[in-house]
Design a protein around this motif. Structure first.
Motif, PDB file in Angstrom:
ATOM      1  N   UNK A   8       1.173  -1.039  -0.019  1.00 44.20           N
ATOM      2  CA  UNK A   8      -0.366  -0.080  -0.430  1.00 44.20           C
ATOM      3  C   UNK A   8       0.997   1.341   0.418  1.00 44.20           C
ATOM      4  N   UNK A   9       1.964   1.072   0.361  1.00 45.35           N
ATOM      5  CA  UNK A   9       2.733   2.595   0.601  1.00 45.35           C
ATOM      6  C   UNK A   9       4.674   2.255   0.794  1.00 45.35           C
ATOM      7  N   UNK A  10       5.559   2.681   0.314  1.00 46.90           N
ATOM      8  CA  UNK A  10       6.888   2.515   0.916  1.00 46.90           C
ATOM      9  C   UNK A  10       7.329   3.104   1.778  1.00 46.90           C
ATOM     10  N   UNK A  11       7.872   3.190   2.675  1.00 47.46           N
ATOM     11  CA  UNK A  11       8.733   4.428   3.515  1.00 47.46           C
ATOM     12  C   UNK A  11       9.670   4.042   2.920  1.00 47.46           C
ATOM     13  N   UNK A  12      10.878   5.196   2.172  1.00 49.30           N
ATOM     14  CA  UNK A  12      12.107   5.456   1.861  1.00 49.30           C
ATOM     15  C   UNK A  12      12.655   5.855   2.671  1.00 49.30           C
ATOM     16  N   UNK A  30       3.964  -0.543  -5.507  1.00 48.92           N
ATOM     17  CA  UNK A  30       2.958  -0.034  -4.905  1.00 48.92           C
ATOM     18  C   UNK A  30       2.668   1.352  -6.060  1.00 48.92           C
ATOM     19  N   UNK A  31       1.544   2.153  -4.929  1.00 46.05           N
ATOM     20  CA  UNK A  31       1.656   3.492  -5.605  1.00 46.05           C
ATOM     21  C   UNK A  31       1.613   4.316  -5.316  1.00 46.05           C
ATOM     22  N   UNK A  32       2.033   4.323  -3.863  1.00 45.79           N
ATOM     23  CA  UNK A  32       2.843   5.452  -2.705  1.00 45.79           C
ATOM     24  C   UNK A  32       3.954   5.399  -2.416  1.00 45.79           C
ATOM     25  N   UNK A  33       4.848   6.182  -2.215  1.00 44.10           N
ATOM     26  CA  UNK A  33       6.670   6.167  -1.748  1.00 44.10           C
ATOM     27  C   UNK A  33       6.199   7.869  -0.705  1.00 44.10           C
ATOM     28  N   UNK A  34       6.992   7.571   0.288  1.00 42.78           N
ATOM     29  CA  UNK A  34       6.928   8.382   1.527  1.00 42.78           C
ATOM     30  C   UNK A  34       7.980   8.459   2.310  1.00 42.78           C
ATOM     31  N   UNK A  35       8.298   9.744   2.441  1.00 41.63           N
ATOM     32  CA  UNK A  35       9.305   9.808   2.765  1.00 41.63           C
ATOM     33  C   UNK A  35       9.173  10.896   4.449  1.00 41.63           C
ATOM     34  N   UNK A  36       9.875  10.660   5.494  1.00 40.01           N
ATOM     35  CA  UNK A  36      10.276  12.641   6.096  1.00 40.01           C
ATOM     36  C   UNK A  36      11.460  13.309   5.534  1.00 40.01           C
ATOM     37  N   UNK A  90      14.286   7.550  13.468  1.00 35.88           N
ATOM     38  CA  UNK A  90      13.320   8.004  14.906  1.00 35.88           C
ATOM     39  C   UNK A  90      11.785   7.768  13.527  1.00 35.88           C
ATOM     40  N   UNK A  91      11.647   9.398  13.113  1.00 29.56           N
ATOM     41  CA  UNK A  91      10.920   9.715  11.831  1.00 29.56           C
ATOM     42  C   UNK A  91      10.437   9.101  10.354  1.00 29.56           C
ATOM     43  N   UNK A  92      11.845   8.035  10.896  1.00 26.47           N
ATOM     44  CA  UNK A  92      11.396   6.924   9.410  1.00 26.47           C
ATOM     45  C   UNK A  92      10.416   6.037   9.764  1.00 26.47           C
ATOM     46  N   UNK A  93      11.379   5.688  10.826  1.00 25.81           N
ATOM     47  CA  UNK A  93      10.222   4.192  11.714  1.00 25.81           C
ATOM     48  C   UNK A  93       8.490   4.682  12.184  1.00 25.81           C
ATOM     49  N   UNK A  94       8.741   5.798  12.819  1.00 27.45           N
ATOM     50  CA  UNK A  94       7.706   6.426  13.016  1.00 27.45           C
ATOM     51  C   UNK A  94       6.291   6.103  11.873  1.00 27.45           C
ATOM     52  N   UNK A  95       7.361   7.075  10.962  1.00 28.06           N
ATOM     53  CA  UNK A  95       6.530   7.173   9.593  1.00 28.06           C
ATOM     54  C   UNK A  95       5.938   5.347   9.305  1.00 28.06           C
ATOM     55  N   UNK A  96       7.103   4.464   8.921  1.00 25.50           N
ATOM     56  CA  UNK A  96       6.657   2.795   9.055  1.00 25.50           C
ATOM     57  C   UNK A  96       5.316   2.478  10.031  1.00 25.50           C
TER      58      UNK A  96
END
Length: 128
Positions: A8-12, A30-36, A90-96
């Motif tokens: 659904x989403x990949x955190x980069x 995936x249709x969505x890629x996100x990152x802090x 921590x932000x990457x982990x929190x976003x995941x």
């Protein structure tokens, strides 16, 4: 996969971009890629920046919420990993964490505490 996206989403994180590893083959998954935002801002190397700009998808800049930050920080304290994680880590982990909760409709499937026996042992200071 009959047209359905696997994720659904990949955190980069920055490592994938800097090493130019793995992201291009994830595009159809995936249709969505996100990152802090801080992760994208870490990319200063010209080649890595060029790689980032050439990806076949856009990476959304998304900041995790405070609740997720507190949850992952507390969990990292319990595992003994907290001291080795940067704020950006921590932000990457929190976003995941947030994306997992959103994708699964809640966090009932996630542990609040590490499994017993999986915690890192605290190192004792040596006497000199």
């Amino acid at each position: 996969m009959s047209g359905q996206k696997k994720y659904g989403c990949v955190v980069v994180d920055s490592g994938f971009i800097i090493k130019k590893a793995g992201l291009t083959h994830l595009a159809p998954s995936s249709t969505r890629f996100v990152s802090p935002p801080e992760v994208i801002d870490e990319i200063r190397d010209k080649d890595a920046r060029r790689h980032l700009e050439s990806l076949p998808f856009k990476i959304e800049r998304v900041s995790p919420g405070n609740e997720a930050m507190v949850k992952v920080a507390n969990f990292a304290r319990l595992t003994g990993d907290y001291r080795s994680l940067s704020v950006v880590d921590l932000k990457v982990l929190a976003l995941a964490y947030e994306e997992e909760v959103r994708g699964c409709g809640g966090d009932a499937h996630l542990r609040e505490r590490p499994e017993e026996g999986k915690k890192k042992k605290k190192r004792r200071k040596r006497k000199t």
